[in-house]
Write an enzyme that holds these catalytic residues in place. Structure first.
Site, PDB file in Angstrom:
ATOM      1  N   ASN A 157       0.845  -1.184   0.000  1.00  0.00           N
ATOM      2  CA  ASN A 157       0.000   0.000   0.000  1.00  0.00           C
ATOM      3  C   ASN A 157       0.889   1.246   0.000  1.00  0.00           C
ATOM      4  OD1 ASN A 157      -1.909   2.008   0.739  1.00  0.00           O
ATOM      5  ND2 ASN A 157      -3.145   0.436   1.708  1.00  0.00           N
ATOM      6  N   HIS A 200      25.940  10.782  -7.118  1.00  0.00           N
ATOM      7  CA  HIS A 200      27.122  11.225  -7.855  1.00  0.00           C
ATOM      8  C   HIS A 200      28.360  10.559  -7.257  1.00  0.00           C
ATOM      9  CE1 HIS A 200      25.187  14.328 -10.243  1.00  0.00           C
ATOM     10  NE2 HIS A 200      24.508  14.694  -9.168  1.00  0.00           N
ATOM     11  N   LYS A 214      13.080   1.877  19.807  1.00  0.00           N
ATOM     12  CA  LYS A 214      12.755   0.676  20.576  1.00  0.00           C
ATOM     13  C   LYS A 214      12.447  -0.442  19.596  1.00  0.00           C
ATOM     14  CE  LYS A 214       8.031   0.610  21.815  1.00  0.00           C
ATOM     15  NZ  LYS A 214       7.007   0.852  22.790  1.00  0.00           N
TER      16      LYS A 214
END
Length: 176
Positions: A59, A90, A159
């Protein structure tokens, strides 16, 4: 009573318009991707390259992928709006300064069930593990371990998701 009818009609019209727009965006994305799985949804304008492979039930809500590097999305990926993946830079180690006319191409791999918040930027040569969550506005320039919740610039681990909870939901097939 008339006002209620007008509101309901307007809501139905808006939903039809959004569905049409989503189908149009999804069709354009499918035409530009290398390959995609079943259930692909592209809800707003997005840019993909032929080097992009997308798993099942992904999605996208506004993704721009640039460069010639390969980008692979696992199943059940979700993105916020304004996300970018850059796979080409680059060459600053070439024959001129600040950079020469050559480019460095790098790949990105994103695991299953990964969620990007709004305006996430991912640079090349990054692997994002299964179940990871990338907070809005993050810049991901290093690998993200599975089930990690990361945020910031550069993205750092905030976390980890509850492993038992995540794998129980996955085993039960409870996907969004």
């Amino acid at each position: 009573m008339l006002l209620k009818f007008i509101r309901k009609t307007f809501c139905v019209f808006q939903q039809m318009r959004m569905d049409f727009f989503r189908r149009k965006c999804t069709k354009r994305a499918k035409n530009s991707m290398g390959s995609f799985g079943v259930g692909l949804r592209v809800n707003s304008p997005s840019i993909f390259t032929k080097n992009v492979t997308v798993g099942d039930y992904c999605n996208f809500n506004g993704m721009e992928i640039g460069g010639r590097g390969n980008v692979s999305f696992g199943d059940y990926f979700h993105s916020g709006s304004g996300c970018q993946i850059i796979t080409e830079n680059h060459n600053y180690e070439g024959s001129m300064i600040p950079y020469d006319d050559t480019f460095v191409v790098k790949n990105v791999t994103i695991g299953d069930c990964v969620w990007f918040g709004d305006k996430v930027l991912v640079v090349g040569n990054v692997n994002i593990g299964e179940g990871a969550i990338i907070a809005a506005g993050s810049v991901v320039c290093k690998d993200v371990p599975p089930l990690a919740i990361v945020g910031g610039n550069p993205a750092t681990i905030i976390k980890y998701r509850d492993k038992d909870h995540y794998y129980r939901l996955k085993l039960e097939g409870r996907f969004n």
